[in-house]
Scaffold this active site. Sequence first.
Site, PDB file in Angstrom:
ATOM      1  CD  GLU A   1      -2.890  -1.099   2.399  1.00  0.00           C
ATOM      2  OE1 GLU A   1      -3.669  -0.121   2.441  1.00  0.00           O
ATOM      3  OE2 GLU A   1      -2.866  -2.010   3.241  1.00  0.00           O
TER       4      GLU A   1
ATOM      5  CE  LYS B   1     -14.306   0.251   8.668  1.00  0.00           C
ATOM      6  NZ  LYS B   1     -12.979  -0.251   9.080  1.00  0.00           N
TER       7      LYS B   1
ATOM      8  CE1 TYR C   1      -8.464  -0.496  25.734  1.00  0.00           C
ATOM      9  CE2 TYR C   1     -10.494  -0.589  26.997  1.00  0.00           C
ATOM     10  CZ  TYR C   1      -9.177  -0.971  26.812  1.00  0.00           C
ATOM     11  OH  TYR C   1      -8.582  -1.830  27.689  1.00  0.00           O
TER      12      TYR C   1
ATOM     13  N   PRO D   1      -9.737  -1.764  20.553  1.00  0.00           N
ATOM     14  CG  PRO D   1      -7.405  -1.801  20.358  1.00  0.00           C
ATOM     15  CD  PRO D   1      -8.522  -1.748  21.382  1.00  0.00           C
TER      16      PRO D   1
ATOM     17  CG  HIS E   1       0.530  -0.823  15.485  1.00  0.00           C
ATOM     18  ND1 HIS E   1       1.878  -1.069  15.584  1.00  0.00           N
ATOM     19  CD2 HIS E   1       0.408   0.389  14.904  1.00  0.00           C
ATOM     20  CE1 HIS E   1       2.546  -0.048  15.068  1.00  0.00           C
ATOM     21  NE2 HIS E   1       1.669   0.855  14.650  1.00  0.00           N
TER      22      HIS E   1
ATOM     23  CG  HIS F   1      -5.587   1.688  14.751  1.00  0.00           C
ATOM     24  ND1 HIS F   1      -5.323   0.653  15.643  1.00  0.00           N
ATOM     25  CD2 HIS F   1      -6.907   1.599  14.461  1.00  0.00           C
ATOM     26  CE1 HIS F   1      -6.432  -0.022  15.866  1.00  0.00           C
ATOM     27  NE2 HIS F   1      -7.424   0.531  15.177  1.00  0.00           N
TER      28      HIS F   1
END
Lengths: 323, 323
Positions: A171, A193, A255, A257, A261, A263
């Site tokens: 990406e 999405k 929360y 997540p 990691h 984000h």
Amino acid sequence: MAEGPRPKRKHDEEEAEAAPHDGAAAVAPFPLAELRLQRVLRESARDKAVFLHGQVTSPSGEGTDAVVILEKTPFQEEKVLDLLKKHTKLELQMHNDIYSTYHLYPPPELSEIKTTVVYPATEKHLQKYLRQEVHLIRETWEDYKNITLPFIQSQSFSIQWVYNILEKKAEADRIIHENPDPCDGFVLVPDFKWNQNQLDDLYLIALVHRREVKSLRDLTAEHLPLLRNILQEGKEAVAKRFGVPGSQLRIYLHYQPSYYHLHVHFTALGYDAPGSSVERAHLLADVVDNLAMDSTYYQKRALTFALRADELLLKKFQEAGRV
Amino acid sequence: MAEGPRPKRKHDEEEAEAAPHDGAAAVAPFPLAELRLQRVLRESARDKAVFLHGQVTSPSGEGTDAVVILEKTPFQEEKVLDLLKKHTKLELQMHNDIYSTYHLYPPPELSEIKTTVVYPATEKHLQKYLRQEVHLIRETWEDYKNITLPFIQSQSFSIQWVYNILEKKAEADRIIHENPDPCDGFVLVPDFKWNQNQLDDLYLIALVHRREVKSLRDLTAEHLPLLRNILQEGKEAVAKRFGVPGSQLRIYLHYQPSYYHLHVHFTALGYDAPGSSVERAHLLADVVDNLAMDSTYYQKRALTFALRADELLLKKFQEAGRV
């Protein structure tokens, strides 16, 4: 992102040129037509989406699980007229006074369905998409230390895809903005999405470069420079690239997540994005103020979140007698 | 209607059968292909719907307004396999680790779009479907004192209907629970939006008896007994009357609220209730903890909320140079 999505506005050309046509072309497309449907994991009539559990026969010959998500795409303003003029068939359904309803059957090029494939899929993936009853948890810091943290550490949900993005192994052409600082830097990319065809459902994700921050629970005043960079630079990058001002962005953390990691989610304020409800989303601006007020705010405060009936973490809370 | 909850498939069939086909046949179909698009009134990326203002030339020769609503339809389980096998084209969009996304272009018969026409349409119809732009406000305590509070005081929103409920002059028979204490008591009633036919969209409101508390901004530790009563007794009452446990309730305040008499929303956790998103909703459990931690939390903290372009309060913030 060969055959990449075509963002509206002036960036079209650059974007099209920026997309490397060999990277993705190297990958054989998923044999969708050979999918054997096992069951419908979930349907959303509101979102016009369906989550499928299917199997395809792997080279070795046995059936391998896949999750296939089909979601109808939002209308594109610039294509609406085509839709009205080029539709192949228009059937009157009912007529009453000034109101009438029709079935319209547009040509394929105007009927894109966003298709997401997780393959091979593990039992975890299947469970993730299976519809379930939800329960609200009020997690104290002690609950986090005694139940949630050990659970997270016991899990090995791979976040290789995150590292691929951070290391430009995947990406790379999709990166909207990067602050390369290893401590206070991050990468801003469109979320899976979002197909980037329209701004109504704009959805981007900021992934931090530092790797030891799992979630909101790990944040202290030490992370304020990082969080302020994401808030400030993220807004600027979205305004510059997509023309959407910061006052029309919902910028928040989840929360729990879905991966540990750190984000940050950027969604269009007008878009009722899944996961933007109060029991899961925490506005980054509030997080910054809370940490500025008390560096250990998120090591003190109870946090509320919902868990699906099948989630292992819920069982852990039940075993601990906390539900 | 395009944004309303989808009727279940069973009803779709009935609806289709109920549609007066002969009556309909008598009506010339709306000349959709001749529609001159004036503007897009509203788009909903989440619902995959678009609301159009168009004109067609009436028999008398002049342009006549029409509202055309296009909405993509939910997937039908029994047609999903056809979709996977008969799709005309599958384009790889991006590939990363086990995740890949595609553009799928199905044949017309699998791409129905629900089309609703209001013709001729009046200005009222156009306004009804017109989307207002929203702007996010980050309101400091000073903003509240200097802009929001004077605005609230200058308005004379009647909340007589609230007093009627509290005084049993209206809806007395609808009361689910009451704590009559004039200081720490409240009345729990079903919200107007809930028809009580099903629990999926359960929606109740707790109205406090004391009348001087306008909103979250007025709350201090003094109000903790009241707030704890609402949280505790409200859950118990909903469980007792409707069998929905507290762990499946979203209990929150709005800021800004739609009327300035303190009230608390109770909605089914599984229900994606309007106004439950992070930029408007504040979980009562969080409010209680914030006040227990700092009695003046809500007289210190900046609060975020969204305002529609046509709202007077937005103009006040603009005049003050805060937007």
